[in-house]
Design a protein around this motif. Sequence first.
Motif, PDB file in Angstrom:
ATOM      1  N   SER A 170       0.120  -6.961   0.216  1.00 18.08           N
ATOM      2  CA  SER A 170      -0.074  -5.520   0.366  1.00 18.08           C
ATOM      3  C   SER A 170       0.001  -5.062   1.814  1.00 18.08           C
ATOM      4  CB  SER A 170      -1.402  -5.102  -0.261  1.00 18.08           C
ATOM      5  OG  SER A 170      -2.451  -5.834   0.307  1.00 18.08           O
TER       6      SER A 170
ATOM      7  N   HIS B 100       1.436  -4.165  -9.063  1.00 19.04           N
ATOM      8  CA  HIS B 100       2.297  -3.929  -7.900  1.00 19.04           C
ATOM      9  C   HIS B 100       3.350  -5.013  -7.831  1.00 19.04           C
ATOM     10  CE1 HIS B 100      -0.164  -0.733  -6.046  1.00 19.04           C
ATOM     11  NE2 HIS B 100      -1.116  -1.308  -6.762  1.00 19.04           N
TER      12      HIS B 100
ATOM     13  N   HIS C  33       7.397  -1.997  -4.690  1.00 19.14           N
ATOM     14  CA  HIS C  33       7.432  -1.990  -3.223  1.00 19.14           C
ATOM     15  C   HIS C  33       8.691  -2.720  -2.794  1.00 19.14           C
ATOM     16  CE1 HIS C  33       3.092  -0.868  -3.092  1.00 19.14           C
ATOM     17  NE2 HIS C  33       3.080  -1.564  -4.220  1.00 19.14           N
TER      18      HIS C  33
ATOM     19  N   THR D 172       3.839  -0.096  -9.751  1.00 18.94           N
ATOM     20  CA  THR D 172       4.346   0.458  -8.491  1.00 18.94           C
ATOM     21  C   THR D 172       5.279  -0.572  -7.879  1.00 18.94           C
ATOM     22  OG1 THR D 172       2.139   1.409  -8.227  1.00 18.94           O
ATOM     23  CG2 THR D 172       3.633   1.554  -6.329  1.00 18.94           C
TER      24      THR D 172
ATOM     25  N   CYS E  23      -6.322  -5.653 -10.532  1.00 20.33           N
ATOM     26  CA  CYS E  23      -5.053  -5.492  -9.832  1.00 20.33           C
ATOM     27  C   CYS E  23      -4.229  -6.776  -9.935  1.00 20.33           C
ATOM     28  CB  CYS E  23      -5.335  -5.156  -8.364  1.00 20.33           C
ATOM     29  SG  CYS E  23      -3.847  -4.929  -7.397  1.00 20.33           S
TER      30      CYS E  23
ATOM     31  N   GLN F  45      -0.747  -8.375  -8.509  1.00 18.83           N
ATOM     32  CA  GLN F  45       0.359  -8.233  -7.550  1.00 18.83           C
ATOM     33  C   GLN F  45       1.349  -9.366  -7.769  1.00 18.83           C
ATOM     34  OE1 GLN F  45      -2.928  -8.020  -4.477  1.00 18.83           O
ATOM     35  NE2 GLN F  45      -1.254  -7.069  -3.333  1.00 18.83           N
TER      36      GLN F  45
END
Lengths: 233, 131
Positions: free
Chosen positions: A231, A158, A176, A174, A128, A130
């Motif tokens: 997150s 993310h 946010h 994704t 992952c 971010q």
Amino acid sequence: MLDSLLSDLRGQKQRCTVYRSGEPTEIERWLATHGVAIESRSMPPGGPDPFIELETDGELVGIIGIEALEALIEPPIRRPGERAEIAEGYRVLFEMLEKTVFTGMSRRDFLAVSREIEDRAFRVGSGCLQVAFQTLSTMKSQTSVYRTLATETDLDIHVYAVEDWTPPAISGITYHTEAAERFEPYWALAYDGGPDETQACGLLAKQHSDEYTGFWTNDAAHVEEIGTALSSA
Amino acid sequence: MKGAKEGSNQTGQSISGDLPPILADDEFYQALASKHRRRVLHYLSEVERATVEELATVLSGWEATETGTMQLPADREQIQLALVHNHLPRLADAGLIVYESHTAPVQLESLHPRVMEIIRQSVEAEQPDDS
């Protein structure tokens, strides 16, 4: 939470003392202008080359020649393969430098570290990643980099940013944008290392007008803290 | 800035026939018969007094610049033990330093310029030639 992570690290008392007979060394000036407490002691001429004593919270970390130190800390993040060959003592030194919060850093300094982190995520190919971009328009120039990261790997990416531009939909990324205002002053990356925690790396920086204050790290626990803060928005 | 230390100063001529008695003392040469001890004296010639820990740091750092590697806390600890149990008592016995205990600062005795010169040359002679 990001703020407290920064101030926790700033609370650690890193102290460096340079021993030299001549003019201040380049690294000494660099550390001093980037918020690291640094002192110097005068050596008589005819003695050794300059060296530096590094302490954390009053405990000695190590003593190393300036020349050897300069060779070691460039570039900021060592590749994992090289790290494996580094003796235990150097790991302690890296840990100290990695947890050092530098002030007065330029955008370019942290851009170089960001590239290292993205590059490592790409090579591992899963896990992952971010990224807090401040604003989505900041991502504009990086779109092709992130398209490659998302489409040529199994990375779960993310992106956290204030929506001032509509990015292309890319499978694997994704966005946010809700509650992203609270991250707006921050530039942050957190890569968990995928299957291998020793590959984890991250950076956290806060913008003050044109300058940034922040740190980079290969410490999995610190990377996780950055990731959790992002997150939990 | 340190120019006054360079070359011969006003005492340069008058000391030619005036050799300090310590130069005929075996203990003096025994005290100088160690790289670490010569380096301690060399450093003290600049700062005059230093803690034992600071001296250990200087000796560790000196080694670090020669080997190109990092000296760890255990390395400095070892040097510090050697200073306390061996080097500093010997230097004190030879009348070169004042050393009372491992917690008190170490101080250079007031030494004749000729003695200082020998110490300086002994250290400079071991440094690699940069040119």
